[in-house]
Design a protein around this motif. Sequence first.
Motif, PDB file in Angstrom:
ATOM      1  N   GLU A   1      61.501  67.502  40.426  1.00 26.96           N
ATOM      2  CA  GLU A   1      61.683  66.546  39.335  1.00 26.96           C
ATOM      3  C   GLU A   1      61.198  65.178  39.768  1.00 26.96           C
ATOM      4  O   GLU A   1      61.664  64.609  40.757  1.00 26.96           O
ATOM      5  CB  GLU A   1      63.152  66.453  38.919  1.00 26.96           C
ATOM      6  N   GLU A   2      60.246  64.644  39.021  1.00 29.81           N
ATOM      7  CA  GLU A   2      59.734  63.306  39.271  1.00 29.81           C
ATOM      8  C   GLU A   2      60.816  62.279  38.962  1.00 29.81           C
ATOM      9  O   GLU A   2      61.454  62.345  37.906  1.00 29.81           O
ATOM     10  CB  GLU A   2      58.534  63.066  38.349  1.00 29.81           C
TER      11      GLU A   2
ATOM     12  N   ALA B   1      60.100  58.693  43.590  1.00 34.46           N
ATOM     13  CA  ALA B   1      60.400  59.793  44.509  1.00 34.46           C
ATOM     14  C   ALA B   1      60.307  61.101  43.737  1.00 34.46           C
ATOM     15  O   ALA B   1      60.136  61.120  42.518  1.00 34.46           O
ATOM     16  CB  ALA B   1      61.799  59.629  45.110  1.00 34.46           C
ATOM     17  N   ASN B   2      60.435  62.210  44.469  1.00 35.11           N
ATOM     18  CA  ASN B   2      60.546  63.540  43.869  1.00 35.11           C
ATOM     19  C   ASN B   2      61.847  64.171  44.353  1.00 35.11           C
ATOM     20  O   ASN B   2      62.165  64.122  45.552  1.00 35.11           O
ATOM     21  CB  ASN B   2      59.368  64.436  44.269  1.00 35.11           C
ATOM     22  N   ARG B   3      62.580  64.754  43.425  1.00 36.46           N
ATOM     23  CA  ARG B   3      63.813  65.466  43.761  1.00 36.46           C
ATOM     24  C   ARG B   3      63.517  66.957  43.787  1.00 36.46           C
ATOM     25  O   ARG B   3      62.987  67.512  42.816  1.00 36.46           O
ATOM     26  CB  ARG B   3      64.908  65.173  42.739  1.00 36.46           C
TER      27      ARG B   3
ATOM     28  N   GLN C   1      66.561  62.120  51.365  1.00 39.41           N
ATOM     29  CA  GLN C   1      67.467  61.312  50.561  1.00 39.41           C
ATOM     30  C   GLN C   1      68.437  62.222  49.823  1.00 39.41           C
ATOM     31  O   GLN C   1      68.035  63.197  49.194  1.00 39.41           O
ATOM     32  CB  GLN C   1      66.663  60.461  49.575  1.00 39.41           C
ATOM     33  N   SER C   2      69.723  61.908  49.924  1.00 37.50           N
ATOM     34  CA  SER C   2      70.794  62.685  49.266  1.00 37.50           C
ATOM     35  C   SER C   2      70.658  64.179  49.556  1.00 37.50           C
ATOM     36  O   SER C   2      70.585  65.006  48.640  1.00 37.50           O
ATOM     37  CB  SER C   2      70.779  62.449  47.755  1.00 37.50           C
ATOM     38  N   PRO C   3      70.623  64.571  50.836  1.00 35.76           N
ATOM     39  CA  PRO C   3      70.461  66.000  51.159  1.00 35.76           C
ATOM     40  C   PRO C   3      71.713  66.807  50.850  1.00 35.76           C
ATOM     41  O   PRO C   3      72.834  66.365  51.092  1.00 35.76           O
ATOM     42  CB  PRO C   3      70.178  65.971  52.666  1.00 35.76           C
TER      43      PRO C   3
ATOM     44  N   ARG D   1      68.685  70.880  48.506  1.00 41.94           N
ATOM     45  CA  ARG D   1      68.389  69.837  47.523  1.00 41.94           C
ATOM     46  C   ARG D   1      68.217  68.512  48.259  1.00 41.94           C
ATOM     47  O   ARG D   1      69.043  68.133  49.084  1.00 41.94           O
ATOM     48  CB  ARG D   1      69.491  69.745  46.478  1.00 41.94           C
ATOM     49  N   PHE D   2      67.160  67.801  47.920  1.00 41.95           N
ATOM     50  CA  PHE D   2      66.869  66.534  48.583  1.00 41.95           C
ATOM     51  C   PHE D   2      65.790  65.801  47.798  1.00 41.95           C
ATOM     52  O   PHE D   2      65.045  66.411  47.018  1.00 41.95           O
ATOM     53  CB  PHE D   2      66.393  66.766  50.022  1.00 41.95           C
ATOM     54  N   SER D   3      65.702  64.505  48.018  1.00 38.21           N
ATOM     55  CA  SER D   3      64.620  63.704  47.454  1.00 38.21           C
ATOM     56  C   SER D   3      63.734  63.213  48.575  1.00 38.21           C
ATOM     57  O   SER D   3      64.198  62.941  49.692  1.00 38.21           O
ATOM     58  CB  SER D   3      65.172  62.507  46.666  1.00 38.21           C
TER      59      SER D   3
END
Length: 352
Positions: free
Chosen positions: A39-40, A139-141, A316-318, A330-332
């Motif tokens: 997800e962009e 970023a990309n999620r 980011q936010s792992p 899940r991560f960005s």
Amino acid sequence: MTQDMSSSPVSPLPDWARSLGQAPHSGRFREFPEAFQVEEQMSFTPEGEGEHLWLHCEKRNLSTAQLIRHLSHQLEVAPRDIGVSGLKDHTALTLQWVSVALTGRPTPPGLRDHIEMDGLRLLDAGRHPRKLRRGVHRANRFALYVTGEAVAEGSLEARWHELAAHGVPNYFGPQRFGHQGSNLTRARALMARGWKKKQDRDGFLLSSARSFLFNQVLSARIEQGNWASGLEGDVFNLEGSASQFAGEALDDALRTRLAALDIHSTGPLWGRGDSGVSGEARALERTVAEREPSLAEGIEKAGAAPMRRPLRLCLQSPELERDGEGLWLRFSLARGGFATAVLRELFQHPAL
């Protein structure tokens, strides 16, 4: 479709060094489109008026190029009048914004029914004054479902926590180099002849050559053990920013910031002119370039301006969640980061 490790072709690209060493177990990913979600993440939304229609699209088993061709046909605009911020994977479930220039034209009635098709859903739409430009997303999620021996044996989880704590080598992924490295092979041939715009209109081959030299430098620095801890003469990148500065002497203050993931050493996107590094960092990069003279000289003759890219990525936010026989990761990643660079640290797979 499940990726069969026994029948996958062996990549001709180097087996670049991993920060955690060779993974002890194999794994599988992208076994079905929903197992690789992207997800962009934008820092703004359409303003509500303007000459460009922005579309927030969900696509499944559809490349960005295919999406552009479809919208060009359905909305009767030239492909050049369609803008995207990034190219998203084909075998995946991806969410991205696309802009379509509708100068002097209203938004078509029944827009959703007009453009939706198998594998494509319209999530949102709005007008905006400007075309969507490459690289403007923040970023990309990612949400990736992985299975295999590495999950069953538990080695993946331990390596995941190491990456979350210390960062990931910011390699360009294999997709940058084309199927079985075909873009790099073509880039070598083009550089040997002399790069010309008409033979590389989108710059993919030039980009492939620069990406290869960057990966070579990053691999050399991992092998030397200084990719994350710094080197005399480094140019540093501030985490979460495009801000860069020359470090000159590698003092205790810089080492502390490197350890805290506040700054990252950078590597070269090769070009003609001063890249800003000095001392040991410059010597290392020159040594790598001297091993690939046709690429380095070809890039310089093409007139590419030197740029710098962080050697390290932060997750980011792992998040990690066990689900049946697999794990959801899940991560960005900041724009320009490749999820495949994360996966190759976690397990063995021919596509990594």
